[in-house]
Design an enzyme around this catalytic site. Structure first.
Site, PDB file in Angstrom:
ATOM      1  N   TYR A 149      25.471  34.557 -10.329  1.00 56.81           N
ATOM      2  CA  TYR A 149      25.359  34.593  -8.852  1.00 56.81           C
ATOM      3  C   TYR A 149      25.643  35.929  -8.239  1.00 56.81           C
ATOM      4  CZ  TYR A 149      26.274  33.324  -3.903  1.00 56.81           C
ATOM      5  OH  TYR A 149      26.411  33.238  -2.652  1.00 56.81           O
ATOM      6  N   ASP A 244      27.442  43.934 -11.325  1.00 58.82           N
ATOM      7  CA  ASP A 244      27.924  42.994 -10.151  1.00 58.82           C
ATOM      8  C   ASP A 244      29.494  42.638 -10.382  1.00 58.82           C
ATOM      9  OD1 ASP A 244      28.713  41.473  -7.802  1.00 58.82           O
ATOM     10  OD2 ASP A 244      26.709  40.347  -8.044  1.00 58.82           O
ATOM     11  N   LYS A 272      35.463  40.761  -2.488  1.00 59.10           N
ATOM     12  CA  LYS A 272      36.465  40.089  -2.696  1.00 59.10           C
ATOM     13  C   LYS A 272      37.714  40.890  -2.751  1.00 59.10           C
ATOM     14  CE  LYS A 272      34.040  36.328  -4.131  1.00 59.10           C
ATOM     15  NZ  LYS A 272      32.761  36.354  -4.966  1.00 59.10           N
TER      16      LYS A 272
HETATM   17  C1  LIG Z   1      31.236  36.232  -4.428  1.00 66.41           C
HETATM   18  C2  LIG Z   1      30.115  36.786  -5.049  1.00 66.41           C
HETATM   19  C3  LIG Z   1      29.204  37.663  -4.232  1.00 66.41           C
HETATM   20  C4  LIG Z   1      28.667  37.241  -3.015  1.00 66.41           C
HETATM   21  O1  LIG Z   1      29.870  37.859  -2.133  1.00 66.41           O
HETATM   22  P1  LIG Z   1      29.900  37.434  -0.735  1.00 66.41           P
HETATM   23  O2  LIG Z   1      31.090  38.233  -0.318  1.00 66.41           O
HETATM   24  O3  LIG Z   1      30.453  36.049  -0.563  1.00 66.41           O
HETATM   25  O4  LIG Z   1      28.944  37.810  -0.080  1.00 66.41           O
HETATM   26  C5  LIG Z   1      28.134  38.209  -5.156  1.00 66.41           C
HETATM   27  N1  LIG Z   1      28.394  38.574  -6.413  1.00 66.41           N
HETATM   28  C6  LIG Z   1      29.385  37.939  -7.203  1.00 66.41           C
HETATM   29  C7  LIG Z   1      29.580  38.230  -8.561  1.00 66.41           C
HETATM   30  C8  LIG Z   1      30.316  37.264  -6.455  1.00 66.41           C
HETATM   31  O5  LIG Z   1      31.246  36.523  -7.143  1.00 66.41           O
END
Ligand SMILES: *Cc1c(COP(=O)(O)O)cnc(C)c1O
Length: 436
Positions: A149, A244, A272
């Site tokens: 994701y 990511d 995060k």
């Molecule tokens: C949470 C997450 C996102 C999206 O971040 P948001 O702050 O919710 O937009 C993208 N990539 C990964 C791996 C994530 O865990």
């Protein structure tokens, strides 16, 4: 032993009202408790490892706002820094020294990036990284993995169709087919599929994006060997590798998965933890790559609230604590001990459950398989067991994210006593789940 359900009267009232304001009553879908029992709990406050809902129920929290709160809730150092900075105003839309301070903290302790750009969410970080890779390589296609994701940007709200290598099928209404056609989706941990994709789309793939520690669809740990293969394949094809690290960054170590596996990606995204609980995202790369971003370069990316001083303050305070010697060792040991105790219990009872873990992340998988390394390895039926466990745990004062596909997080605020209480609750819950 079966125990009664907790009271959710106030939460239910708030939820009814929320449903009149927001689609599904929430501002982010997974909060709606669709795949677990009962009304979503409306949270009133958090302190350390504990949260309290609107009905006054107290929980030991393993969701941690979905990952950011590695120090726990309402950490004094973070709160105080935020309050201090807030006294001087909350946004200027002009540079502040705080942005330098957070960048310095990160860049001087992370050998995988030389320059960084702050944005306001993980989604925004990923969206910008993709644009940078496309601008840099002058190619259009992106390759992603089924089960990773990357936020809700159009090109990445795409899932695999059937077959070894597929054009993405949109996994959301509102994503033009033409966008999804620029995204190639392959299974994790499948070298042949990757090679075939590079073969089918020779010199067209701008970037491969991966969660090096896939933690949004269960915890689909990849082998170092596979990740190195991915790195090499990208180099051979002139394709950028984007890690990511919105979850793994500052989580499995200050330098995230890049250092954990000692792999140099071309671009890294963060979110995060980086914002200490306030909305911050970031992307970073070598100075040469980053200088393709506007205003020096031709790739446009901007933000009214980017580098917001209050958010920077929270990030500075949180990351400063992560740099204390022994921080991660202690957190990881604590998690390993917790997981080991659950595994021992499960083995003794003969229950079909595995606890996958890395750093301070853990994931309960109701499976007999020894490893789970791709989305297809997860049996959707197993989620019924998670649903039953989630209900029992909530009733015993333990809060896990409301989906069996989500991982749990241990924070520095979880005490030995918290983890003992949690283990007992888990053991009692599992006895009920497996009796059914
Ligand atoms: C949470 C997450 C996102 C999206 O971040 P948001 O702050 O919710 O937009 C993208 N990539 C990964 C791996 C994530 O865990």
């Amino acid at each position: 032993m079966q125990i009664p359900d907790i009271s959710r009267t106030k939460s239910a009232e708030l939820y009814e009202k929320a449903k009149t304001y927001f689609p599904g009553g929430v501002n982010s879908p997974v909060r709606a408790f669709k795949s677990v029992y009962g009304t979503p709990l409306f949270i009133e406050k958090g302190d350390g490892s504990h949260i309290w809902d609107a009905d006054g129920n107290e929980f030991i929290d393993f969701c941690g706002s979905w990952g950011p709160l590695i120090l726990g809730h309402n950490r004094a150092s973070v709160r105080e820094k935020v309050m201090e900075v807030m006294q001087k105003g909350m946004s200027f839309g002009a540079p502040t020294a705080l942005e330098n301070e957070l960048a310095e903290l990160i860049l001087s302790n992370n050998k995988y990036i030389q320059k960084i750009r702050f944005v306001s969410s993980g989604t925004e970080a990923v969206m910008s990284a993709i644009r940078l890779a496309r601008g840099y390589t002058k190619r259009d296609k992106i390759l992603k993995f089924e089960g990773c994701y990357h936020g809700h940007t159009d090109a990445l709200l795409v899932k695999a169709g059937s077959g070894l290598v597929t054009f993405g099928e949109t996994s959301s209404a509102g994503v033009p087919k033409a966008f999804a056609d620029e995204t190639i989706v392959v299974a994790l941990n499948d070298k042949d599929a990757l090679l075939k994709a590079f073969d089918d789309f020779k010199d067209q793939i701008a970037a491969v994006i991966i969660e090096p520690i896939p933690a949004n669809n269960g915890l689909l740990l990849q082998t170092p060997e596979y990740l190195n293969f991915l790195r090499d394949t990208c180099i051979q094809n002139g394709t950028m590798l984007i890690f990511d690290e919105v979850i793994s960054g500052f989580r499995v170590g200050f330098e995230g998965a890049a250092a954990y596996y000692n792999i140099q990606p071309d671009i890294i995204t963060y979110g995060k933890i980086i914002g200490g609980g306030l909305p911050v995202g970031a992307y970073g790369a070598s100075a040469e790559v980053m200088d393709h971003i506007s205003p020096v370069g031709s790739v446009y990316q901007a933000g009214t609230l980017s580098g917001n001083p209050v958010a920077m303050a929270a990030g500075i305070a949180q990351l400063t604590e992560l740099l204390q010697p022994g921080f991660y060792e202690e957190l990881h040991d604590k998690t390993a001990g917790f997981v080991k105790a659950i595994e021992a219990f499960v083995a003794e009872r003969g229950y079909e459950l595995k606890v996958f873990t890395i750093g301070s992340i853990f994931w309960f998988a109701f499976t007999g398989k020894e490893t789970i390394s791709s989305a297809d390895d997860i049996d959707p039926q197993s989620m019924l067991k998670f649903k039953a466990m989630h209900r029992e745990l909530i009733n015993r004062g333990i809060y896990l994210g409301p989906s069996g596909y989500e991982v749990g997080f241990i924070s520095a605020a979880h005490t030995t006593a918290d983890l003992e209480t949690t283990k007992t609750a888990i053991f009692d819950s599992l006895d009920i789940v497996f009796e059914k």
